[in-house]
Design an enzyme around this catalytic site. Structure first.
Site, PDB file in Angstrom:
ATOM      1  N   GLU B  71       0.731  -1.265   0.125  1.00  0.00           N
ATOM      2  CA  GLU B  71      -0.109   0.052   0.057  1.00  0.00           C
ATOM      3  C   GLU B  71       0.769   1.219  -0.071  1.00  0.00           C
ATOM      4  O   GLU B  71       0.451   2.388  -0.730  1.00  0.00           O
ATOM      5  CB  GLU B  71      -1.005  -0.116   1.174  1.00  0.00           C
ATOM      6  CG  GLU B  71      -2.399  -0.937   0.739  1.00  0.00           C
ATOM      7  CD  GLU B  71      -1.866  -2.430   1.453  1.00  0.00           C
ATOM      8  OE1 GLU B  71      -0.822  -2.473   1.896  1.00  0.00           O
ATOM      9  OE2 GLU B  71      -2.703  -3.390   1.193  1.00  0.00           O
ATOM     10  N   HIS B 140     -11.541  -3.851   7.865  1.00  0.00           N
ATOM     11  CA  HIS B 140     -12.154  -3.363   6.734  1.00  0.00           C
ATOM     12  C   HIS B 140     -13.206  -2.612   6.550  1.00  0.00           C
ATOM     13  O   HIS B 140     -13.810  -2.264   5.579  1.00  0.00           O
ATOM     14  CB  HIS B 140     -12.782  -4.683   5.983  1.00  0.00           C
ATOM     15  CG  HIS B 140     -11.583  -5.814   5.517  1.00  0.00           C
ATOM     16  ND1 HIS B 140     -10.843  -6.412   6.212  1.00  0.00           N
ATOM     17  CD2 HIS B 140     -11.455  -6.267   4.144  1.00  0.00           C
ATOM     18  CE1 HIS B 140      -9.975  -7.183   5.748  1.00  0.00           C
ATOM     19  NE2 HIS B 140     -10.242  -7.248   4.380  1.00  0.00           N
TER      20      HIS B 140
END
Lengths: 373, 337
Positions: B71, B140
């Site tokens: 990321e 999430h």
């Protein structure tokens, strides 16, 4: 299954077999200044060698003056490159205009060789962002110094992607220190370069110390160049105090990057003879004996001795060169010290392309309350 | 290879939020050859939520790319690409993984223009999904907007409808500065709306006033607007008329629209899914205090998530602002003397 995952560019040449070991580059000029191997073609040209020497000498003079400016309160914290000048000089000398430089905070000389001015560098370290607004190309499209460690490697991977995507005949050249190779950003960047075959050359300036932490405490890797192998790309070790070797290795790496998009990690072995920055005291963590030993490898002395042995630099030529460097730096210091102040309101400028309403309000409020330093 | 296509083609012009995102990305890729879309699983798979469905097939593997699983790299390479003239649109699969990008967004993307006095700029978009309510695994369902909104130099945009997702994403991609674009997962497929795919963007830095009423101002963004709209409707049934404001761009804030409304209604309820303390709601409340204090008939109130991690699926309901909590808070505001 469509072959769209690898590689990302249809026209990419076949992926070369992943290297299995680190390549150790030849040295050309030994510690004594003697040539230990026939010089590469570019170095056979006396003028080219003198030009390299002048850059190295300029770097030494500039750092000396910058530290003096800091000590007299005329410059902020500064990170000198004393002892490791041959690396940025050799690297920048091998670069072409289409390449893009992504430096750390210790490669001012490479930025200057690309068109930044010494007074720009002083402005930056003197606390004025205008010092990163280089007017001349190719520095104009280069990155400013990256202060956070290793976060510039992903930028360099992005730059390399843009160069390949735009079919531009250039490579991204990214500097990082030995300590920086411990960080994830370094691995993520070179990993992508390997997976996507990007024209990226990462130069690890292994000056043996990440502030106070020595290279041996940083990693158990045999060499820092070995870290390239996990990314599936070539790792090269070079004597970073031999500017001819650095320049030659970079020339090969950059040609491979530009022509076949082969990425490379180069570990340049050198030594930081100075403190980490002007805010550091290296005597706290390293011995005088170590420093004395390291001084024997000084890249300035090595090239000077070589030039003298070759009859390319006599005493009067050397005095002239020293005077020329001193005058160049003095001129830059004068320009820096004469830089007009920025308006206070300019701290809001260039944050966004257009100033948002909230910042217009804050700017107006500052104008009402600012009474100067 | 036959490719799965979960987003079956539709022959009318209504779309879900995720389809609108897909339309905007396709439009941007079509309009500007410098636009490049990349992230984990965005290519062959079309994104784990299908936001990038079929884009690689249409625009090729040099413009729609699957990155390695990294990321910080995704955000960082976008900085390098943007500085060299590309228009990178990077996807982070879930906002809980976007924290790895904060170093790049804060130290580099947000300040590249500033630190080079305009020599270089960073016209990138970092897209990620955010918010809870879909029974996703741990990490999430995060709402990180305040972390990004605290960073000078960024824009933070959260759409709340398909049409706004389309128009705001196009605006974000065309914007000359870095934008963090947070797409609320819960509304990805919650409802359909007419979306005209004509390449028209919507303005950034501007609130959308959804309904106007004299009794109180409801301020919200993203998925929480689903409950805010329901509460406003329920209140209207009781004769209480609300102004509903979708903030949409959380950084920089359009405080003028909010202050103007609160100046009229005198009561303000801010609703967001992110934790209470230090949230964007706190900033809005502070600025209302600064600019509309004497118009207030009651303290500015917040209905938000709690200062806890987003709980796992079974207790999500206790975390997310519900229409009932919003309605109760509105009544308390109206009762305040």
């Amino acid at each position: 299954m469509p072959n769209s995952r690898l590689p990302p560019f249809d026209e990419s040449p076949p992926r070369p077999e992943a290297p299995r070991s680190v390549y150790r580059a030849h040295g050309y000029i030994g510690q004594s200044g003697r040539v230990v191997r026939p010089l590469p073609a570019f170095a056979a040209d006396a003028e080219a060698l003198i030009a390299l020497y002048r850059w190295i000498l300029l770097c030494r003079h500039f750092d000396t003056r910058a530290v003096a400016l800091q000590r007299t309160g005329q410059l902020g914290t500064y990170a000198a490159a004393t002892g490791q000048e041959a690396v940025p000089v050799g690297v920048a000398h091998a670069m072409i205009d289409a390449d893009v430089l992504i430096p750390t905070y210790r490669e001012a000389i490479a930025q200057v060789m690309r068109g930044a001015r010494f007074d720009d560098i002083l402005r930056y370290w003197g606390g004025d962002e205008r010092g990163a607004d280089y007017a001349a190309t190719p520095a104009r499209h280069d990155f400013p110094p990256a202060v956070p460690i290793a976060s510039q490697v992903p930028h360099a991977a992005g730059v390399a992607f843009a160069l390949k995507h735009g079919h531009r005949n250039g490579a991204a050249v990214c500097f990082i220190g030995d300590g920086g190779t411990s960080k994830g950003d370094f691995h993520e960047g070179i990993n992508l370069a390997g997976a996507w075959q990007l024209p990226l050359v990462v130069v690890i300036v292994n000056n043996q110390w990440a502030i106070s932490v020595p290279r041996r405490a940083q990693t158990a890797a045999e060499t820092l160049a070995h870290k390239a192998l996990a990314a599936g790309i070539q790792g090269v070790q070079v004597d970073g105090n031999d500017v001819v070797a650095v320049r030659e290795v970079l020339d090969h790496a950059l040609r491979a990057a530009r022509t076949s998009h082969a990425p490379c990690v180069i570990e340049a072995l050198t030594y930081r003879l100075c403190d980490h920055t002007t805010a550091d005291d290296a005597s706290r963590y390293r011995s005088d004996a170590e420093l004395r030993e390291a001084r024997k490898h000084d890249p300035v002395a090595r090239l000077r001795t070589h030039l003298q042995h070759q009859g390319l630099l006599d005493a009067s030529a050397e005095r002239a060169l020293e005077a020329d460097c001193e005058a160049t730096i003095t001129h830059a210091v004068d320009a820096y010290l004469a830089t007009p102040s920025r308006s206070t309101a300019s701290i809001f400028e260039h944050l966004y392309a257009e100033l948002p309403a909230e910042l217009v309000r804050q700017q107006a409020r500052l104008a009402e309350t600012d009474h100067g330093p | 290879m036959a490719r799965k296509s979960s987003g079956s083609p539709r022959f009318d012009d209504t779309h879900t939020v995720v389809e609108a995102v897909n339309l905007a990305l396709a439009r941007a890729l079509d309009d500007d050859p410098q636009v490049v879309v990349f992230g984990e699983d965005v290519g062959v798979n079309g994104g784990v939520f299908r936001a990038t469905l079929d884009l690689q097939t249409r625009f090729g593997p040099t413009r729609v790319l699957d990155t390695p699983l990294a990321e910080a790299l995704i955000a960082g390479m976008a900085v390098g690409m943007a500085a060299q003239g590309l228009r990178p649109v990077a996807e982070i699969q879930f906002a809980g993984f976007a924290y790895a990008c904060i170093d790049q967004m804060l130290n580099h993307a947000a300040r590249l223009r500033y630190r080079t006095r305009g020599r270089l700029s960073c016209p990138m978009v970092l897209r990620t999904i955010c918010g809870g309510g879909i029974h996703a695994p741990e990490h999430h369902s995060e709402s990180p907007e305040a972390m990004f909104a605290h960073i000078p130099g960024l824009r933070v945009v959260v759409p709340s409808t398909p049409a706004r997702a389309y128009g705001l994403l196009l605006a974000a991609i065309r914007d000359p500065d870095p934008v963090v674009f947070l797409e609320p997962t819960r509304i990805y497929r919650l409802f359909r709306q007419a979306v005209k795919d004509d390449g028209t963007s919507l303005p950034l830095d501007t609130c959308f006033v959804e309904r106007e009423g004299d009794d109180l101002t409801l301020v919200s963004w993203g998925a929480a607007l689903v409950e805010v709209r329901a509460a406003a409707e329920a209140l209207a049934q009781q004769g209480i008329e609300s102004t509903v404001i979708d903030v949409a761009t959380l950084k920089p804030l359009d405080m003028a629209t909010i202050v103007d409304s609160v100046g009229h209604t005198g009561r303000c309820l801010i609703v967001h899914e992110a934790p209470l303390s230090g949230g964007v709601g706190a900033e809005i409340a502070a600025q209302i205090g600064e600019h509309a204090l004497l118009h207030l008939l009651a303290p500015v109130t917040r209905v938000t998530g709690h200062d806890t991690p987003m709980p796992l699926a079974r207790l999500e309901h206790a975390y997310l602002p519900s229409a009932m909590r919003i309605e109760q808070a509105a009544h308390a505001l109206l009762r305040f003397e």
